[in-house]
Design an enzyme around this catalytic site. Structure first.
Site, PDB file in Angstrom:
ATOM      1  N   SER A 205       0.828  -1.213   0.000  1.00  0.00           N
ATOM      2  CA  SER A 205       0.000   0.000   0.000  1.00  0.00           C
ATOM      3  C   SER A 205       0.858   1.256   0.000  1.00  0.00           C
ATOM      4  CB  SER A 205      -0.883   0.040   1.254  1.00  0.00           C
ATOM      5  OG  SER A 205      -1.754  -1.046   1.259  1.00  0.00           O
TER       6      SER A 205
ATOM      7  N   HIS B 218      -3.970   1.396  -4.738  1.00  0.00           N
ATOM      8  CA  HIS B 218      -3.364   0.301  -5.504  1.00  0.00           C
ATOM      9  C   HIS B 218      -3.810   0.438  -6.954  1.00  0.00           C
ATOM     10  CE1 HIS B 218      -2.085  -2.581  -2.220  1.00  0.00           C
ATOM     11  NE2 HIS B 218      -2.578  -1.533  -1.597  1.00  0.00           N
TER      12      HIS B 218
ATOM     13  N   HIS C 163      -6.578   4.098   7.220  1.00  0.00           N
ATOM     14  CA  HIS C 163      -5.929   3.784   5.934  1.00  0.00           C
ATOM     15  C   HIS C 163      -5.238   5.024   5.338  1.00  0.00           C
ATOM     16  CE1 HIS C 163      -5.086   1.452   2.409  1.00  0.00           C
ATOM     17  NE2 HIS C 163      -5.798   2.225   1.617  1.00  0.00           N
TER      18      HIS C 163
ATOM     19  N   TYR D 129      -8.712  -9.884   2.235  1.00  0.00           N
ATOM     20  CA  TYR D 129      -9.896  -9.162   2.716  1.00  0.00           C
ATOM     21  C   TYR D 129     -10.744  -8.588   1.584  1.00  0.00           C
ATOM     22  CZ  TYR D 129      -6.961  -4.959   2.157  1.00  0.00           C
ATOM     23  OH  TYR D 129      -6.143  -3.991   1.650  1.00  0.00           O
ATOM     24  N   GLU D 130     -10.187  -8.550   0.382  1.00  0.00           N
ATOM     25  CA  GLU D 130     -10.987  -8.089  -0.759  1.00  0.00           C
ATOM     26  C   GLU D 130     -11.987  -9.156  -1.197  1.00  0.00           C
ATOM     27  OE1 GLU D 130      -8.697  -5.680  -3.871  1.00  0.00           O
ATOM     28  OE2 GLU D 130      -7.107  -6.720  -2.794  1.00  0.00           O
TER      29      GLU D 130
ATOM     30  N   HIS E 106      -5.579  -8.823  -1.986  1.00  0.00           N
ATOM     31  CA  HIS E 106      -5.662  -9.121  -0.558  1.00  0.00           C
ATOM     32  C   HIS E 106      -6.798 -10.096  -0.269  1.00  0.00           C
ATOM     33  CE1 HIS E 106      -3.770  -5.114  -0.747  1.00  0.00           C
ATOM     34  NE2 HIS E 106      -3.090  -5.513   0.300  1.00  0.00           N
TER      35      HIS E 106
ATOM     36  N   MET F 289      -1.807  -7.068   6.594  1.00  0.00           N
ATOM     37  CA  MET F 289      -2.895  -7.896   6.051  1.00  0.00           C
ATOM     38  C   MET F 289      -2.518  -8.536   4.725  1.00  0.00           C
ATOM     39  SD  MET F 289      -5.888  -5.098   6.748  1.00  0.00           S
ATOM     40  CE  MET F 289      -5.923  -4.133   8.265  1.00  0.00           C
ATOM     41  N   SER F 290      -1.245  -8.805   4.529  1.00  0.00           N
ATOM     42  CA  SER F 290      -0.826  -9.305   3.210  1.00  0.00           C
ATOM     43  C   SER F 290       0.439 -10.139   3.316  1.00  0.00           C
ATOM     44  CB  SER F 290      -0.573  -8.113   2.277  1.00  0.00           C
ATOM     45  OG  SER F 290       0.571  -7.392   2.706  1.00  0.00           O
TER      46      SER F 290
ATOM     47  N   ASN G 262       2.464   3.185  10.945  1.00  0.00           N
ATOM     48  CA  ASN G 262       1.802   3.649  12.177  1.00  0.00           C
ATOM     49  C   ASN G 262       2.267   2.797  13.338  1.00  0.00           C
ATOM     50  OD1 ASN G 262       0.059   1.643  10.583  1.00  0.00           O
ATOM     51  ND2 ASN G 262      -0.838   1.488  12.623  1.00  0.00           N
TER      52      ASN G 262
ATOM     53  N   ALA H  97       2.954  -2.261   3.789  1.00  0.00           N
ATOM     54  CA  ALA H  97       2.775  -1.263   4.841  1.00  0.00           C
ATOM     55  C   ALA H  97       2.333  -2.039   6.080  1.00  0.00           C
ATOM     56  CB  ALA H  97       1.700  -0.278   4.427  1.00  0.00           C
TER      57      ALA H  97
HETATM   58  N1  HPA Z   1      -2.566  -3.167  11.303  1.00  0.00           N
HETATM   59  C1  HPA Z   1      -2.778  -3.987  10.267  1.00  0.00           C
HETATM   60  N2  HPA Z   1      -2.402  -3.700   9.037  1.00  0.00           N
HETATM   61  C2  HPA Z   1      -1.753  -2.541   8.832  1.00  0.00           C
HETATM   62  C3  HPA Z   1      -1.507  -1.643   9.876  1.00  0.00           C
HETATM   63  C4  HPA Z   1      -1.934  -1.976  11.182  1.00  0.00           C
HETATM   64  O1  HPA Z   1      -1.755  -1.227  12.155  1.00  0.00           O
HETATM   65  N3  HPA Z   1      -0.841  -0.580   9.348  1.00  0.00           N
HETATM   66  C5  HPA Z   1      -0.693  -0.841   8.020  1.00  0.00           C
HETATM   67  N4  HPA Z   1      -1.256  -2.023   7.704  1.00  0.00           N
END
Ligand code: HPA
Length: 303
Positions: free
Chosen positions: A47, A78, A271, A102-103, A100, A233-234, A257, A130
């Site tokens: 991402s 993306h 996001h 989750y998609e 992903h 998540m990937s 983050n 990310a």
């Molecule tokens: N959690 C899960 N996926 C992420 C995060 C997070 O804090 N930051 C970027 N992708």
């Protein structure tokens, strides 16, 4: 009436038909006949990190929609392009936009491009993502070299290798204790030194959750206790499939983050923050990757 055949069942229990060896071959041959490029390294951009594809020279790109069998990416940030060309002098194919879980894709779709790359002659996979920082020493903008992963969906059976095994790709029970190539990790540390950055290159364990929601505080604390340094998540499904078919793998997480670990905090993950941090750190990561790729010899492991 017999039972429903297992082959007709997707890894997520739906009735979608999984790809056959011939499907992977068809896509690989289509790409090989539409480009003169012969990539050694495949790069999957996380991402906000798709900017790496813009630094490819002698670039030839294909939208996912024009490539036979390719799924489409649905996430903002993306793009959905495959870019062939060179990063420094290294012949590469860069995925600008990944798929992903989750998609809604089953894991065999998420990982489809990896086997296609293998059949095209790629020998090394670089994964980027990310991720949220669980390790308290990590700062936003840090880059973490992935030393290991925890396949959390795999704990409850969600694995891209579930189902009949095709020996033409790899063995039924592949090892994962050496998933991330130690040699390339060392090269990454050397390349980082050449960058002259103040922050050190972090190294640690990436844990994958299915998403799409960010973690609760209790979940984050649990993940940290389990030994994870970054959460996302990937990445893990692609790495498993890459190792199964004999690709050399290495990867980086960009810490976008700091994961919230206490109930007093008023911050929340979102996001937009992830994309913004990606943008700011992207140039650093691009520079790093190009220094690194310049130092990578072929694995000597062509298919
Ligand atoms: N959690 C899960 N996926 C992420 C995060 C997070 O804090 N930051 C970027 N992708």
């Amino acid at each position: 009436m017999g039972l429903r055949p297992a082959q007709g069942e997707g890894a997520d229990g739906t009735m979608e038909k999984e790809f056959t060896y011939e499907d992977y071959q068809h896509t690989a041959e289509w790409l090989l006949s539409h480009t003169k490029h012969r990539p050694q390294v495949a790069v999957i951009c996380g991402s906000g990190l798709g900017g790496l594809a813009d630094t490819v020279t002698q670039a030839q790109s294909f939208n996912y929609s024009e490539i036979p069998n390719f799924p489409q990416s649905t996430v903002p940030g993306h793009v959905g392009r495959l870019v062939f060309g060179y990063l420094k002098d290294c012949p590469c194919v860069v995925m600008q936009g990944r798929f992903h879980y989750y998609e809604g894709y089953p894991l065999w779709k998420v990982t489809f491009p990896v086997r296609v790359f293998r059949l095209m002659g790629v020998d090394t996979l670089l994964v980027t993502n990310a991720a949220g920082g669980l390790n308290p020493n990590f700062e936003v903008g840090d880059i973490m070299l992935i030393r290991d992963h925890i396949n959390m969906p795999g704990f409850c059976g969600q694995n891209p290798l579930r189902g009949p095994n095709d020996e033409r790709f790899g063995h039924r029970f592949p090892a994962m204790s050496d998933a991330y190539d130690r040699n390339l990790m060392q090269k990454a540390h050397s390349a980082w030194k050449q960058m002259g950055e103040q922050r050190e290159l972090q190294e640690g364990t990436y844990v994958m959750l299915g998403g799409p929601n960010f973690e609760t505080i209790a979940e984050s604390r649990l993940l940290r206790k389990l030994g994870a340094d970054a959460v996302g998540m990937s990445t893990v499904p692609e790495v498993i499939v890459a190792r199964h078919c004999g690709l050399r793998v290495f990867g980086f997480s960009l810490i976008t983050n700091k994961v919230i670990m206490n109930y007093e905090s008023l911050e929340k993950a979102n996001h937009e923050e992830v994309l913004e941090s990606g943008k700011q750190a992207a140039r650093k990561l691009e520079q790093f990757v190009s220094i690194l790729l310049a130092s990578i010899p072929p694995s000597g492991n062509a298919i």
